[in-house]
Design a protein around this motif. Structure first.
Motif, mmCIF file in Angstrom:
data_model
loop_
_atom_site.group_PDB
_atom_site.id
_atom_site.type_symbol
_atom_site.label_atom_id
_atom_site.label_comp_id
_atom_site.label_asym_id
_atom_site.label_seq_id
_atom_site.Cartn_x
_atom_site.Cartn_y
_atom_site.Cartn_z
ATOM 1 N N GLN A 73 -54.946 22.869 -73.734
ATOM 2 C CA GLN A 73 -53.916 22.151 -72.995
ATOM 3 C C GLN A 73 -54.197 22.107 -71.491
ATOM 4 N N GLY A 74 -55.202 22.835 -71.029
ATOM 5 C CA GLY A 74 -55.475 22.895 -69.602
ATOM 6 C C GLY A 74 -54.337 23.552 -68.844
ATOM 7 N N ALA A 75 -53.764 24.585 -69.428
ATOM 8 C CA ALA A 75 -52.601 25.247 -68.837
ATOM 9 C C ALA A 75 -52.787 26.760 -68.859
ATOM 10 N N TYR A 76 -51.900 27.432 -68.133
ATOM 11 C CA TYR A 76 -51.908 28.888 -68.067
ATOM 12 C C TYR A 76 -50.514 29.396 -68.385
ATOM 13 N N VAL A 77 -50.449 30.441 -69.194
ATOM 14 C CA VAL A 77 -49.177 31.049 -69.552
ATOM 15 C C VAL A 77 -49.093 32.401 -68.862
ATOM 16 N N TYR A 78 -47.970 32.628 -68.173
ATOM 17 C CA TYR A 78 -47.711 33.906 -67.519
ATOM 18 C C TYR A 78 -46.530 34.554 -68.216
ATOM 19 N N LEU A 118 -47.929 26.995 -66.689
ATOM 20 C CA LEU A 118 -48.256 26.261 -65.472
ATOM 21 C C LEU A 118 -49.513 25.424 -65.675
ATOM 22 N N ASN A 119 -49.520 24.256 -65.051
ATOM 23 C CA ASN A 119 -50.735 23.441 -65.042
ATOM 24 C C ASN A 119 -51.727 24.080 -64.070
ATOM 25 N N LEU A 144 -47.524 41.056 -64.738
ATOM 26 C CA LEU A 144 -47.698 39.757 -65.382
ATOM 27 C C LEU A 144 -48.974 39.749 -66.215
ATOM 28 N N ILE A 145 -48.879 39.109 -67.343
ATOM 29 C CA ILE A 145 -50.045 38.862 -68.188
ATOM 30 C C ILE A 145 -50.313 37.361 -68.092
ATOM 31 N N CYS A 146 -51.555 36.997 -67.883
ATOM 32 C CA CYS A 146 -51.925 35.581 -67.807
ATOM 33 C C CYS A 146 -52.885 35.254 -68.942
ATOM 34 N N GLU A 147 -52.565 34.178 -69.647
ATOM 35 C CA GLU A 147 -53.435 33.701 -70.714
ATOM 36 C C GLU A 147 -53.730 32.228 -70.480
#
Length: 97
Positions: A27-32, A43-44, A19-22
């Protein structure tokens, strides 16, 4: 035809390794992003914290307890939210089987 299927959430879920997390600061969010198939979820911060605790050794109950104590919120509602998050993540195939 509508086919029903059941999503099984592991008792002690463990995230897959690929998984790559950014972080999306605005937006106060995370993209996996799944490295193999490109599946992407956003994800919040709370859902991301739950996902980060998915180490194969922590139960949903333990996650909810930690979050409810840290955030000062009701355990029962937090446990329900943790189960909802884990069920959604299981549907994306982001846990080791």
């Amino acid at each position: 035809m509508n086919e029903a299927f059941e999503i099984t959430v592991p008792n002690m879920p463990k995230r897959i390794d690929k998984l790559i997390c950014e972080e999306l600061e605005e937006q106060g969010a995370y993209v996996y992003i799944h490295e193999d198939d490109g599946t992407t979820i956003t994800l919040n911060p709370t859902a991301s914290a739950v996902f980060d605790m998915c180490d194969g050794q922590t139960t949903a109950e333990d996650m909810a307890k930690l979050l409810s104590e840290t955030l000062g919120v009701d355990y029962t509602n937090t446990l329900r939210d943790v189960h909802d998050i884990l069920t959604e993540l299981s549907g994306f195939g982001f846990f080791q089987t």
